[in-house]
Write a protein that holds these residues in place. Sequence first.
Motif, PDB file in Angstrom:
ATOM      1  N   THR A 218     -26.351  67.847  20.768  1.00  0.00           N
ATOM      2  CA  THR A 218     -24.984  67.845  20.243  1.00  0.00           C
ATOM      3  C   THR A 218     -24.986  67.711  18.719  1.00  0.00           C
ATOM      4  N   THR A 219     -25.861  66.858  18.202  1.00  0.00           N
ATOM      5  CA  THR A 219     -25.953  66.683  16.746  1.00  0.00           C
ATOM      6  C   THR A 219     -26.398  67.971  16.068  1.00  0.00           C
ATOM      7  N   VAL A 220     -27.457  68.576  16.594  1.00  0.00           N
ATOM      8  CA  VAL A 220     -27.988  69.803  15.995  1.00  0.00           C
ATOM      9  C   VAL A 220     -26.998  70.952  16.116  1.00  0.00           C
ATOM     10  N   LYS A 221     -26.395  71.110  17.283  1.00  0.00           N
ATOM     11  CA  LYS A 221     -25.457  72.230  17.493  1.00  0.00           C
ATOM     12  C   LYS A 221     -24.231  72.108  16.591  1.00  0.00           C
ATOM     13  N   THR A 222     -23.720  70.877  16.416  1.00  0.00           N
ATOM     14  CA  THR A 222     -22.532  70.691  15.569  1.00  0.00           C
ATOM     15  C   THR A 222     -22.878  70.820  14.094  1.00  0.00           C
ATOM     16  N   ASN A 223     -23.916  70.118  13.669  1.00  0.00           N
ATOM     17  CA  ASN A 223     -24.193  69.986  12.240  1.00  0.00           C
ATOM     18  C   ASN A 223     -24.954  71.156  11.631  1.00  0.00           C
ATOM     19  N   LEU A 224     -25.770  71.842  12.431  1.00  0.00           N
ATOM     20  CA  LEU A 224     -26.526  72.979  11.911  1.00  0.00           C
ATOM     21  C   LEU A 224     -25.992  74.312  12.424  1.00  0.00           C
TER      22      LEU A 224
ATOM     23  N   THR B 205     -31.261  60.676  23.449  1.00  0.00           N
ATOM     24  CA  THR B 205     -31.385  61.597  24.573  1.00  0.00           C
ATOM     25  C   THR B 205     -31.352  63.050  24.115  1.00  0.00           C
ATOM     26  N   PRO B 206     -31.897  63.956  24.916  1.00  0.00           N
ATOM     27  CA  PRO B 206     -31.807  65.383  24.580  1.00  0.00           C
ATOM     28  C   PRO B 206     -30.366  65.851  24.415  1.00  0.00           C
ATOM     29  N   GLU B 207     -29.448  65.324  25.212  1.00  0.00           N
ATOM     30  CA  GLU B 207     -28.042  65.725  25.084  1.00  0.00           C
ATOM     31  C   GLU B 207     -27.465  65.281  23.752  1.00  0.00           C
ATOM     32  N   HIS B 208     -27.774  64.040  23.372  1.00  0.00           N
ATOM     33  CA  HIS B 208     -27.333  63.501  22.080  1.00  0.00           C
ATOM     34  C   HIS B 208     -27.907  64.344  20.936  1.00  0.00           C
TER      35      HIS B 208
ATOM     36  N   PHE C 273     -21.154  65.586  13.664  1.00  0.00           N
ATOM     37  CA  PHE C 273     -21.291  64.659  14.790  1.00  0.00           C
ATOM     38  C   PHE C 273     -22.359  63.647  14.415  1.00  0.00           C
ATOM     39  N   GLN C 274     -22.041  62.350  14.630  1.00  0.00           N
ATOM     40  CA  GLN C 274     -22.980  61.274  14.262  1.00  0.00           C
ATOM     41  C   GLN C 274     -22.826  60.112  15.229  1.00  0.00           C
ATOM     42  N   ILE C 275     -23.929  59.696  15.837  1.00  0.00           N
ATOM     43  CA  ILE C 275     -23.969  58.462  16.622  1.00  0.00           C
ATOM     44  C   ILE C 275     -25.321  57.796  16.382  1.00  0.00           C
ATOM     45  N   HIS C 276     -25.290  56.488  16.100  1.00  0.00           N
ATOM     46  CA  HIS C 276     -26.526  55.743  15.885  1.00  0.00           C
ATOM     47  C   HIS C 276     -27.336  55.626  17.175  1.00  0.00           C
ATOM     48  N   SER C 277     -28.629  55.544  17.007  1.00  0.00           N
ATOM     49  CA  SER C 277     -29.537  55.251  18.105  1.00  0.00           C
ATOM     50  C   SER C 277     -30.623  54.329  17.563  1.00  0.00           C
ATOM     51  N   ALA C 278     -30.527  53.027  17.866  1.00  0.00           N
ATOM     52  CA  ALA C 278     -31.419  52.035  17.272  1.00  0.00           C
ATOM     53  C   ALA C 278     -32.881  52.265  17.671  1.00  0.00           C
ATOM     54  N   LYS C 279     -33.107  52.637  18.918  1.00  0.00           N
ATOM     55  CA  LYS C 279     -34.462  52.872  19.416  1.00  0.00           C
ATOM     56  C   LYS C 279     -34.664  54.369  19.597  1.00  0.00           C
TER      57      LYS C 279
ATOM     58  N   GLY D 121     -29.774  62.703   4.422  1.00  0.00           N
ATOM     59  CA  GLY D 121     -30.623  63.887   4.348  1.00  0.00           C
ATOM     60  C   GLY D 121     -31.613  63.825   3.208  1.00  0.00           C
ATOM     61  N   ILE D 122     -31.443  62.852   2.316  1.00  0.00           N
ATOM     62  CA  ILE D 122     -32.362  62.640   1.190  1.00  0.00           C
ATOM     63  C   ILE D 122     -33.281  61.457   1.474  1.00  0.00           C
ATOM     64  N   ASP D 123     -32.684  60.338   1.879  1.00  0.00           N
ATOM     65  CA  ASP D 123     -33.441  59.104   2.101  1.00  0.00           C
ATOM     66  C   ASP D 123     -33.826  58.876   3.556  1.00  0.00           C
ATOM     67  N   GLY D 124     -33.130  59.529   4.491  1.00  0.00           N
ATOM     68  CA  GLY D 124     -33.326  59.233   5.903  1.00  0.00           C
ATOM     69  C   GLY D 124     -32.604  57.953   6.289  1.00  0.00           C
ATOM     70  N   SER D 125     -32.374  57.789   7.591  1.00  0.00           N
ATOM     71  CA  SER D 125     -31.781  56.564   8.118  1.00  0.00           C
ATOM     72  C   SER D 125     -32.459  56.261   9.443  1.00  0.00           C
ATOM     73  N   LYS D 126     -33.016  55.070   9.580  1.00  0.00           N
ATOM     74  CA  LYS D 126     -33.851  54.765  10.745  1.00  0.00           C
ATOM     75  C   LYS D 126     -33.085  54.807  12.063  1.00  0.00           C
ATOM     76  N   GLU D 127     -31.781  54.596  12.036  1.00  0.00           N
ATOM     77  CA  GLU D 127     -30.987  54.643  13.263  1.00  0.00           C
ATOM     78  C   GLU D 127     -30.231  55.964  13.412  1.00  0.00           C
ATOM     79  N   LEU D 128     -30.444  56.870  12.464  1.00  0.00           N
ATOM     80  CA  LEU D 128     -29.791  58.187  12.506  1.00  0.00           C
ATOM     81  C   LEU D 128     -30.856  59.274  12.301  1.00  0.00           C
ATOM     82  N   VAL D 129     -31.877  59.243  13.120  1.00  0.00           N
ATOM     83  CA  VAL D 129     -32.982  60.184  12.960  1.00  0.00           C
ATOM     84  C   VAL D 129     -32.496  61.623  13.107  1.00  0.00           C
ATOM     85  N   ASP D 130     -31.724  61.895  14.151  1.00  0.00           N
ATOM     86  CA  ASP D 130     -31.234  63.252  14.393  1.00  0.00           C
ATOM     87  C   ASP D 130     -30.247  63.687  13.321  1.00  0.00           C
ATOM     88  N   TYR D 131     -29.331  62.808  12.968  1.00  0.00           N
ATOM     89  CA  TYR D 131     -28.325  63.117  11.946  1.00  0.00           C
ATOM     90  C   TYR D 131     -28.998  63.356  10.595  1.00  0.00           C
TER      91      TYR D 131
END
Length: 327
Positions: free
Chosen positions: A191-197, A185-188, A174-180, A225-235
């Motif tokens: 969902t990322t953590v529950k799906t991906n981990l 959100t906690p729900e977002h 699961f992946q959705i960008h979040s610019a700020k 997961g190596i470089d990070g992505s500023k709009e995909l902090v959770d992912y």
Amino acid sequence: MPTKLDQKTGSTKSAATKQRRIKKGVDAEDKAFREERPKPAQLGARKYPEPPFPKQHHPKPGHEYQIKPAPLYDAPFYIGSKKLDGKVALITGGDSGIGRAVAVLFAREGADVAISYLTEKTDAEATKKAVEAEGRRCITIAGDVSKRAYCLRAVQRTIKELGSLDVLVNNAAFQIHSAKFEDLTPEHFDTTVKTNLYGYFHMAQAAIPHMKPGSAIINTGSITGIDGSKELVDYSMTKGGIHAFTRALSANLLSRGIRVNCVAPGPVWTPLNPSEKEAEDVAQFGSKTPMKRPAQPEEIAPAYVLLASPHCSSYITGEILPIIGGY
């Protein structure tokens, strides 16, 4: 008659003149190179789609049949050689994208395949037909990998209908960008953590008791997961966790003869990104890579064959393999 000082002065002037001449030539070459816009790299057996792509945005979770141009997964020039003959593989997120391409190549190498998917039934059925066209059996199993009960059920059904489980590919994401950052959100995040981990953890725990020595687990990580992505902090955080999970689990299972590895792709043309990016961003997807284009799923899938086959990777475990189109 020239003095030694005169000779030295003439020598230094000559050296300076030579340096200026070299610099002038390099400047001209640099200008010509800048004016000639680098083209996307085409290094494969066939030409792959290049940006700009049609502007498009699709609702989550994304459907492969809606993507234009259609992702390339069938690898027509790839010839199988029984690397997975008689094996059974379970692939999460196997209905589309990388998962579909992996399913097809696994089948071409002799494996029967179980496809785990969320709700994308049309895509799952297309993958099933593609696997069967390779002469192998395929079953599809709908459900949410973040739920432990589903993961247990998917493994049990795979073994019941296909006879065993030799290769697990944890690929659903699961992946959705979040610019700020404050807008994440906690729900977002949950969902990322529950799906991906959680999904990888539950599926691995369900599968491992049924796996024999020589079996393999392959996790799909990411360059984020190596470089990070500023709009995909959770992912990015979950993909880094998947890399660490791969290393730790490989050490834990080594004495049991089960190898654990990870493929960490860069941008790949799959339903994941057009279902979460703005249409304008989708049009330029992958253009910032050194190859100036995203990978197609069939360009990533052979790495999974390598890591799944004990004939190819009997001495490889705990590795993270980045496939990112160059550094």
